[in-house]
Every structure is written in structure tokens, then in C-alpha cells.
Scaffold this motif. Sequence first.
Motif, mmCIF file in Angstrom:
data_model
loop_
_atom_site.group_PDB
_atom_site.id
_atom_site.type_symbol
_atom_site.label_atom_id
_atom_site.label_comp_id
_atom_site.label_asym_id
_atom_site.label_seq_id
_atom_site.Cartn_x
_atom_site.Cartn_y
_atom_site.Cartn_z
ATOM 1 N N GLY A 20 0.789 -1.225 0.000
ATOM 2 C CA GLY A 20 0.000 0.000 0.000
ATOM 3 C C GLY A 20 0.824 1.278 0.000
ATOM 4 N N ILE A 21 2.167 1.146 0.184
ATOM 5 C CA ILE A 21 2.987 2.362 0.329
ATOM 6 C C ILE A 21 3.451 2.857 -1.030
ATOM 7 C CG2 ILE A 21 5.128 3.298 1.292
ATOM 8 C CD1 ILE A 21 4.966 0.995 3.365
ATOM 9 N N LYS A 22 3.052 4.107 -1.344
ATOM 10 C CA LYS A 22 3.553 4.716 -2.580
ATOM 11 C C LYS A 22 4.897 5.343 -2.264
ATOM 12 C CE LYS A 22 -0.943 5.887 -4.500
ATOM 13 N NZ LYS A 22 -1.912 6.981 -4.619
ATOM 14 N N ALA A 23 5.971 4.571 -2.445
ATOM 15 C CA ALA A 23 7.305 5.058 -2.070
ATOM 16 C C ALA A 23 7.741 6.175 -3.009
ATOM 17 C CB ALA A 23 8.304 3.916 -2.087
ATOM 18 N N VAL A 24 7.479 6.005 -4.311
ATOM 19 C CA VAL A 24 7.760 7.041 -5.307
ATOM 20 C C VAL A 24 6.477 7.246 -6.085
ATOM 21 C CG1 VAL A 24 9.092 7.623 -7.370
ATOM 22 C CG2 VAL A 24 10.237 6.572 -5.409
ATOM 23 N N PRO A 42 12.721 14.599 3.694
ATOM 24 C CA PRO A 42 12.692 13.961 5.014
ATOM 25 C C PRO A 42 12.912 12.445 4.933
ATOM 26 C CG PRO A 42 10.729 15.320 4.634
ATOM 27 C CD PRO A 42 11.458 15.248 3.345
ATOM 28 N N ASN A 43 13.182 11.824 6.070
ATOM 29 C CA ASN A 43 13.320 10.364 6.123
ATOM 30 C C ASN A 43 12.085 9.716 5.528
ATOM 31 O OD1 ASN A 43 14.841 11.076 9.099
ATOM 32 N ND2 ASN A 43 15.884 9.841 7.600
ATOM 33 N N GLY A 44 12.307 8.688 4.714
ATOM 34 C CA GLY A 44 11.177 7.958 4.135
ATOM 35 C C GLY A 44 10.525 8.658 2.954
ATOM 36 N N ALA A 45 11.148 9.733 2.457
ATOM 37 C CA ALA A 45 10.562 10.504 1.350
ATOM 38 C C ALA A 45 10.590 9.749 0.024
ATOM 39 C CB ALA A 45 11.296 11.834 1.200
ATOM 40 N N GLY A 46 11.456 8.734 -0.077
ATOM 41 C CA GLY A 46 11.537 7.962 -1.314
ATOM 42 C C GLY A 46 12.817 8.195 -2.098
ATOM 43 N N LYS A 47 13.795 8.841 -1.463
ATOM 44 C CA LYS A 47 15.029 9.191 -2.176
ATOM 45 C C LYS A 47 15.812 7.949 -2.606
ATOM 46 C CE LYS A 47 16.526 11.497 1.431
ATOM 47 N NZ LYS A 47 15.424 11.179 2.364
ATOM 48 N N THR A 48 16.028 7.038 -1.654
ATOM 49 C CA THR A 48 16.783 5.822 -1.998
ATOM 50 C C THR A 48 16.005 4.981 -3.002
ATOM 51 O OG1 THR A 48 17.935 5.803 0.123
ATOM 52 C CG2 THR A 48 17.798 3.698 -1.045
ATOM 53 N N THR A 49 14.689 4.927 -2.834
ATOM 54 C CA THR A 49 13.871 4.166 -3.796
ATOM 55 C C THR A 49 14.025 4.781 -5.192
ATOM 56 O OG1 THR A 49 12.313 3.673 -2.026
ATOM 57 C CG2 THR A 49 11.562 3.256 -4.278
ATOM 58 N N ASP A 181 24.444 8.021 -2.470
ATOM 59 C CA ASP A 181 23.386 7.977 -1.456
ATOM 60 C C ASP A 181 23.999 8.276 -0.086
ATOM 61 O OD1 ASP A 181 21.090 7.619 0.012
ATOM 62 O OD2 ASP A 181 20.547 5.694 -0.910
ATOM 63 N N GLU A 182 23.853 9.512 0.358
ATOM 64 C CA GLU A 182 24.341 9.978 1.655
ATOM 65 C C GLU A 182 25.846 9.744 1.871
ATOM 66 O OE1 GLU A 182 21.892 9.469 5.059
ATOM 67 O OE2 GLU A 182 20.047 9.326 3.916
ATOM 68 N N PRO A 183 26.667 10.380 1.035
ATOM 69 C CA PRO A 183 28.123 10.182 1.177
ATOM 70 C C PRO A 183 28.688 10.696 2.499
ATOM 71 C CG PRO A 183 27.649 11.977 -0.364
ATOM 72 C CD PRO A 183 26.344 11.297 -0.067
ATOM 73 N N GLU A 213 21.565 13.728 0.336
ATOM 74 C CA GLU A 213 22.261 14.065 1.566
ATOM 75 C C GLU A 213 21.331 14.784 2.528
ATOM 76 O OE1 GLU A 213 25.529 12.969 2.560
ATOM 77 O OE2 GLU A 213 24.353 13.725 4.233
ATOM 78 N N HIS A 214 21.443 14.426 3.822
ATOM 79 C CA HIS A 214 20.709 15.148 4.863
ATOM 80 C C HIS A 214 21.519 16.321 5.396
ATOM 81 C CE1 HIS A 214 17.144 12.669 5.298
ATOM 82 N NE2 HIS A 214 17.894 11.581 5.239
ATOM 83 N N ASN A 215 22.859 16.251 5.184
ATOM 84 C CA ASN A 215 23.741 17.314 5.668
ATOM 85 C C ASN A 215 23.621 18.518 4.724
ATOM 86 O OD1 ASN A 215 26.014 18.979 5.991
ATOM 87 N ND2 ASN A 215 27.212 17.289 6.868
HETATM 88 N N1 ATP Z 1 11.731 -2.843 -0.378
HETATM 89 C C1 ATP Z 1 10.772 -2.154 0.270
HETATM 90 N N2 ATP Z 1 9.656 -2.759 0.697
HETATM 91 C C2 ATP Z 1 8.676 -2.079 1.332
HETATM 92 N N3 ATP Z 1 8.738 -0.764 1.592
HETATM 93 C C3 ATP Z 1 9.835 -0.101 1.197
HETATM 94 C C4 ATP Z 1 10.914 -0.753 0.516
HETATM 95 N N4 ATP Z 1 11.858 0.169 0.220
HETATM 96 C C5 ATP Z 1 11.396 1.334 0.710
HETATM 97 N N5 ATP Z 1 10.195 1.181 1.290
HETATM 98 C C6 ATP Z 1 9.374 2.257 1.904
HETATM 99 O O1 ATP Z 1 9.302 3.301 0.956
HETATM 100 C C7 ATP Z 1 9.385 4.566 1.603
HETATM 101 C C8 ATP Z 1 10.555 5.345 1.059
HETATM 102 O O2 ATP Z 1 11.761 4.773 1.538
HETATM 103 P P1 ATP Z 1 13.205 5.262 1.077
HETATM 104 O O3 ATP Z 1 14.199 4.341 1.688
HETATM 105 O O4 ATP Z 1 13.221 5.393 -0.389
HETATM 106 O O5 ATP Z 1 13.289 6.703 1.748
HETATM 107 P P2 ATP Z 1 14.500 7.711 1.864
HETATM 108 O O6 ATP Z 1 14.006 9.031 1.381
HETATM 109 O O7 ATP Z 1 15.715 7.168 1.244
HETATM 110 O O8 ATP Z 1 14.679 7.809 3.454
HETATM 111 P P3 ATP Z 1 16.019 8.028 4.351
HETATM 112 O O9 ATP Z 1 16.333 9.496 4.283
HETATM 113 O O10 ATP Z 1 15.588 7.626 5.723
HETATM 114 O O11 ATP Z 1 17.105 7.177 3.802
HETATM 115 C C9 ATP Z 1 9.450 4.275 3.085
HETATM 116 O O12 ATP Z 1 8.151 4.335 3.610
HETATM 117 C C10 ATP Z 1 10.009 2.875 3.138
HETATM 118 O O13 ATP Z 1 9.617 2.215 4.314
#
Ligand code: ATP
Length: 256
Positions: A20-24, A42-49, A181-183, A213-215
Motif C-alpha cells: 500500500g505504500i507509494k514510495a515514489v 525527510p526520512n522515508g521521502a523515497g530518495k533511496t527508492t 546515497d548519503e556520502p 544528503e541530509h547534511n
Molecule cells: N523494499 C521495500 N519494501 C517495502 N517498503 C519499502 C521498501 N523500500 C522502501 N520502502 C518504503 O518506501 C518509503 C521510502 O523509503 P526510502 O528508503 O526510499 O526513503 P528515503 O528518502 O531514502 O529515506 P532516508 O532518508 O531515511 O534514507 C518508506 O516508507 C520505506 O519504508
Amino acid sequence: MADNSHSLLSAKNLYKSFGGIKAVDNASIEVPKGSITGLIGPNGAGKTTLFNLLSNFIRPDSGEIVFDGEPIQQLQPHQIAQQGMVRTFQVARVLSRLSVMENMLLATQQQSGENFWNVWFHPGRVLKEERSQRERASEILESVGLSHMAQEYAGALSGGQRKLLEIARALMVQPKLILLDEPAAGVNPTLINKICEHIVQWNREGLSFLVIEHNMDVIMSLCDRVWVLAEGRNLASGTPTEVQKNTQVLEAYLGQ
Ligand SMILES: Nc1ncnc2c1ncn2[C@@H]1O[C@H](COP(=O)(O)OP(=O)(O)OP(=O)(O)O)[C@@H](O)[C@H]1O
Ligand SMILES: [Mg+2]
């Protein structure tokens, strides 16, 4: 073809949901050629995804990605690396039980030494290639101040040195664009400054970067332009100063 000739990487309308989570959620981003572009949120914004999507470690549900004028959605991560885009990981992925030098040499997966027929029919060529890879690895390690650690286990490196090794390893494939990713996360301030100086120097030599980067000091000092993600969506983009003053951006950070 890319619609913008200055754009090295262009991603449009990317979607990725996990259950159900729209990560991106309909995110777009542009990295101009020769730039250091920032990606914050912010944390969990979807950057790493988003990085995972751009480098095709995971497939988008929809959207398009063009790198250096070519669509890359159908390519595997190693093929994207061959095209010139490599990424590092939020938690540095170095192989602790291999030496620093071995970690560097593993980066060049495409060297002919991996191919059985090449080893059989062209042993001289393989040896020559290995020698030149080793020389290149030594030069890069020297330039980042890790040459004294070349024969040590990568596991003996500090957190910051591991981050540096990951970036050094990315350079082995002579990329056009590196996604970082966050060097600076978990790195001491002195080494953060060094990493930033290296990034600026490599950028002067023609390499482009997309940096999560968060810094904010790092973002302010490095980036030409910054993209802000919140809850998977584009919230703002502009110069670091513009973004820092943007009230929506401030609210997104305060609300976390
Ligand atoms: N493989 C996965 N399975 C389920 N949920 C995921 C997965 N990868 C990421 N998420 C969810 O997608 C959302 C975005 O996560 P993501 O890691 O991309 O955030 P982020 O911006 O990199 O955060 P941070 O700054 O904390 O690193 C979060 O709610 C995370 O829990
Ligand atoms: Mg992340």
C-alpha cells in the motif's frame, strides 16, 4: 531521445509502490550534464527508492528514464554501469573480507579476464588488462588517500573510509554520472570535507553527480541545483538557497 540536450539523466513520472505504500509517487528529476545535483527530503521521502529505480535495482511500476540520450528502463544495473551511470549505497557495500585493492578490481566486471575464452585464447591480453586495471585502481586509491590501505581488509576501514572506497570503486568504470546515497552520513567532519573536495575536483574533470544528503552544509556547498522529495512526490526544485528558503520544504522537514 532526451527532450533536453543538456540533460544527462532525465526521469519522468516514476511510480513505485510496495504493497500500500507509494514510495515514489509520480516523481521526476533532471541531472544536467556537468552538474552536481542534490536530492533531499525527510526520512522515508523515497530518495533511496528513486535511486533504486534510476539504476534499475528495482523496476518502476511506470515512468520513463533516459540516460545520455537513451532510454534505459530495459537495461540491467551492470549494463547501465557500462553506459556510464553508477551508484553507491546508503550503507556502503564493500566486501569486508576482501582487500581494498580487490574491492577496487571487482568493480570492473567487464574486464576480459572474466571471460573463459579470452583467458584461453588471449592470456597476454588478459594479463595486460589486469595490469592496467591495477594501475588505475592504485592511481584512484592514491588520489583519495587510501593507497596505504590497499592491501588491508576493507573491513578494517572506518565508516568514512568505506564510503570513500565505494566512490573510488565507482570511478573504476570511468562513469559519466555517479549517484551518491548519503556520502556524508556517519563520516567525521574532516573526512566529509575531503570527500566534498574530491567530488568538486572530479566534477571539474567532467564527472556529473546526483547526491542524496541530509547534511545541508554539504548540499549548499556542492550543488548547482536541488530537488526535494516528500512522500514520494516532487515538492520543489531550485538553487540550494531557493530551496532552503522555501516554506513548503521547511514545513515538510518540520512535519517529520
Ligand atoms: N523494499 C521495500 N519494501 C517495502 N517498503 C519499502 C521498501 N523500500 C522502501 N520502502 C518504503 O518506501 C518509503 C521510502 O523509503 P526510502 O528508503 O526510499 O526513503 P528515503 O528518502 O531514502 O529515506 P532516508 O532518508 O531515511 O534514507 C518508506 O516508507 C520505506 O519504508
Ligand atoms: Mg535513503
